[in-house]
Design an enzyme around this catalytic site. Structure first.
Site, PDB file in Angstrom:
ATOM      1  CE  LYS A   1       1.851 -10.648  10.938  1.00 41.20           C
ATOM      2  NZ  LYS A   1       2.296 -11.000   9.569  1.00 41.20           N
ATOM      3  CE  LYS A  61     -10.647 -10.524   5.041  1.00 45.38           C
ATOM      4  NZ  LYS A  61     -11.090  -9.271   5.709  1.00 45.38           N
ATOM      5  CE  LYS A  85      -3.882  -2.816  -0.760  1.00 45.22           C
ATOM      6  NZ  LYS A  85      -3.667  -1.461  -0.204  1.00 45.22           N
TER       7      LYS A  85
END
Length: 339
Positions: free
Chosen positions: A116, A199, A202
């Site tokens: 990040k 993968k 969400k």
């Protein structure tokens, strides 16, 4: 208290539903581990605010949703301890002690913060993102877990947990069990239907992610539109045919079969037939799962009662761990402050 080895795992209340990869990759294994293990399963809501915190009412509802879905998936409060992380102040209490024995460089090398920071800059990240692996270590060590079910991508976090436990034990005495990884042999890695190099998650576009609460038509549509390849041969080959192999793996999981049998059964039939069979198998599981989830959510008071009972049971272990750690560190016991 049993003689069975203890296992601890958690799931974040992110989004409005569990997705296919969550269930096949983790939760199904949790259900199995209720037998033969003393199982602690936690809705890790403290972790859910490390990036963009949802609106308060949304977080409350998501927490109930994931708890209901865990119960719908087969977790039994009489066979495991199911609770919400924020219901136990022992989690941040232990995390602070562990933060104080964690090196700055050690924490800054953790994957999520590093990734990040590289994309958006460290100065734009919250301190919670930096320290959340240490809170995760506290989640595990609080319950003296022997095993933690993880995927390969979570090994770094477990290694930090092990390092901190050993460091504390060496400095203050034997306070923590050193946890080992439990890689379930039946745990499946489910890939994104539109991008089988990643993968299912969400955090990815919804077209490639199947949510177990979705309507059957939506599930079927997503699976039938899944990316495959052009040669038309039904063959399990994750390296050269990742999209097709992903569908075969999903069908194998829900159809109680294996990919070798699927190759035989669908030989010469084409991808359309395989996609249709995969969609039918997923829908057959998802419909009663969604109905049971909806039923549980109609009685939030009962759901909250189940979670409160789990928290009370979890506190028996967590409280002992924190009391022992605080004593070893030298914090003055509250009883000594009474007049």
């Amino acid at each position: 208290m049993t003689d069975d080895p203890r296992v601890l795992s958690g799931i974040q209340p992110s989004g409005e539903s569990m997705q296919l990869g969550n269930y096949l990759g983790a939760v199904r294994n949790w259900v199995t581990m209720q037998d033969g293990y003393e199982a602690y399963y936690c809705v890790v809501d403290l972790h859910s605010i490390t990036l963009e915190a949802p609106e308060p009412a949304v977080l409350t509802q998501r927490t109930r949703i994931v708890a209901a879905q865990l119960l719908a998936a087969g977790l039994d409060p009489d066979r495991c301890t199911l609770f919400v992380q924020s219901h136990l102040p022992e989690h941040p209490q232990l995390s602070w002690v562990l933060e104080c024995i964690t090196g700055f460089g050690e924490a800054s090398r953790m994957t999520q913060f590093k990734d990040k920071s590289a994309r958006a800059g460290a100065e734009r990240q919250g301190v919670g993102l930096f320290t959340y692996p240490i809170l995760q270590a506290a989640d595990i060590l609080l319950y003296q877990a022997n095993y933690v079910p993880i995927g390969e991508d979570q090994r770094q976090h477990l290694e930090l947990t092990r390092d901190l436990a050993k460091r504390f034990n060496a400095r203050y005495g034997q306070a923590f069990t050193i946890p080992d990884a439990h890689i379930g042999k039946d745990a499946a890695k489910i890939l994104d239907l539109q991008d089988p190099s990643a993968k299912m998650s969400k955090s990815r576009p919804s077209a490639g992610t199947v949510y177990l609460s979705e309507e059957p038509a939506a599930i079927t549509r997503k699976i039938k539109r899944a990316v495959t390849d052009a040669d038309g041969e039904i063959r399990y080959d994750p390296e050269h045919k990742p999209g097709l192999s992903n569908l075969m793996a999903i069908l194998a999981e829900f159809g109680s079969t294996n990919v070798q049998q699927i190759e035989k059964d669908f030989s010469g039939q084409g991808y359309g037939a395989l996609k249709a069979a995969t969609a039918d198998a997923v829908v057959e599981f998802a419909q009663p799962f969604a109905a049971r989830t909806k039923e549980l959510l109609t009685d939030p008071a009962e759901l909250d009662r189940i979670l409160a009972k789990g928290a009370a049971k979890a506190r028996q272990t967590a409280g002992r761990t924190v009391a022992d750690v605080y004593k070893r560190v030298g914090f003055l016991p509250p009883s000594n402050l009474e007049s």
